[in-house]
Design an enzyme around this catalytic site. Sequence first.
Site, PDB file in Angstrom:
ATOM      1  N   ALA A  81       0.837  -0.893  -0.437  1.00 39.57           N
ATOM      2  CA  ALA A  81       0.001  -0.215  -0.382  1.00 39.57           C
ATOM      3  C   ALA A  81       1.002   1.418   0.085  1.00 39.57           C
ATOM      4  CB  ALA A  81      -0.868   0.014   0.972  1.00 39.57           C
ATOM      5  N   GLN A  83       1.322   3.473   2.303  1.00 37.40           N
ATOM      6  CA  GLN A  83       1.954   3.859   3.514  1.00 37.40           C
ATOM      7  C   GLN A  83       2.273   1.904   3.771  1.00 37.40           C
ATOM      8  OE1 GLN A  83       2.826   5.801   5.211  1.00 37.40           O
ATOM      9  NE2 GLN A  83       1.365   7.714   4.320  1.00 37.40           N
ATOM     10  N   SER A  84       2.538   0.928   2.685  1.00 37.70           N
ATOM     11  CA  SER A  84       3.392  -0.209   3.466  1.00 37.70           C
ATOM     12  C   SER A  84       4.625   0.115   4.158  1.00 37.70           C
ATOM     13  CB  SER A  84       4.163  -0.634   2.221  1.00 37.70           C
ATOM     14  OG  SER A  84       4.628  -2.104   2.416  1.00 37.70           O
ATOM     15  N   ASN A  85       5.065  -0.068   5.183  1.00 42.12           N
ATOM     16  CA  ASN A  85       6.139  -0.129   5.978  1.00 42.12           C
ATOM     17  C   ASN A  85       7.091  -1.314   5.436  1.00 42.12           C
ATOM     18  OD1 ASN A  85       4.970   1.080   8.563  1.00 42.12           O
ATOM     19  ND2 ASN A  85       3.779  -0.162   8.552  1.00 42.12           N
ATOM     20  N   ALA A  87       7.584  -1.872   2.082  1.00 42.39           N
ATOM     21  CA  ALA A  87       8.227  -0.786   0.721  1.00 42.39           C
ATOM     22  C   ALA A  87       9.278   0.389   1.305  1.00 42.39           C
ATOM     23  CB  ALA A  87       7.636  -0.404   0.449  1.00 42.39           C
TER      24      ALA A  87
END
Length: 349
Positions: A81, A83-85, A87
């Site tokens: 997403a 806000q992916s941690n 990524a």
Amino acid sequence: MKTSEDILKLLSAKPKTALGFFPTPFYRLDNMSDELGIDLYIKRDDFTGMSLFGGNKIRKLEYLLGDAKEQGAEYIFTYGATQSNHAMQTVEACCRCGLKPVLYLTAVVEPDENDIRGNLLLDKIFGAEIHIISINEGETEAEADARSRKMAEEQIKRMEAEGKKCYNVPMGGSSHVGAAGFLGGFAEMSQQADRRGLDVEYIFHSCGSGGTLAGLCAGKKAMGSKAKIISVSAMGHESDFASHCAKIGNDALKWIGLDPILSSEDMNIDENYYCPGYEQPSKGGTEAIKMLAKSEGLLVDPVYSGKALAGLIDHVRTGKVPQGSTAVFWHTGGATALFAEHEILGDII
Ligand SMILES: Cc1ncc(COP(=O)(O)O)c(C=O)c1O
């Protein structure tokens, strides 16, 4: 039965790039223990490094990027997403290794171009190539994810035709190579618990793409530990999710030279705490964030670790975890979501 030393020795033969600070701290939460009536320990995988903003993905990325480097890759593609941690941690790890990160991010919550926040802000500071995939009207999140993967595959094809070597890290880093990081994580925590003479009965952690669960369960079973691992979902999963995780765990065991021993019955996946939905705050999660903050001065997030802690608290309050039990809360990180869009955090103050 394998010992922690056996597991760590087998892992040391695999390609790895050192990224984090291990072992992560493991200690008793005295105030929360008193409040809940259990003996509660924390495993600080929010503290893996490399930057202030670590989390559970760093353990996976040590093996994933080790594998990528061994294959001569220059570009790392991954997904999540906005806000992916995962990524964001992939991006920071790539910077450290001199690799070029390319992100395909689904806008579960649409970012405001004039007020970029949280992990997306960090991705930009780290200089990642970012493709944001908005969810079309009538399209589901899963369909948008599939479309984003297809677009990435097309880009990889084009780049490889130009002689650029790309490496694909699946969403959440949850391949068997990534999960191997949590085989090591389980062995690491077992050594810390043994040194304290602890008999850990319960481990609670947040579950998304399943690699953490797969690695922890594989480590637990290979070492014959009696600890019950409760994997609190941050999202709804397909009905075959447990067998999918068992396969990842078995492939991780095979990868380090052990027999596959996991089945879907080895997983305790609890889907009772993620509602109203992924990246949507819950009452229990908000209460858990505040409780840990006020009693221990520690932060969890509204999407993953806060909902996992809400699960732990509820299991204690409803007697599923009896008073006096020894439990571990495995903190997987994610507190950057406290600085993400308001829709994700909700009305916490
Ligand atoms: C903070 C946090 N906790 C837990 C998880 C879940 O880990 P996994 O994807 O291995 O199930 C994630 C995944 O992104 C995460 O960011």
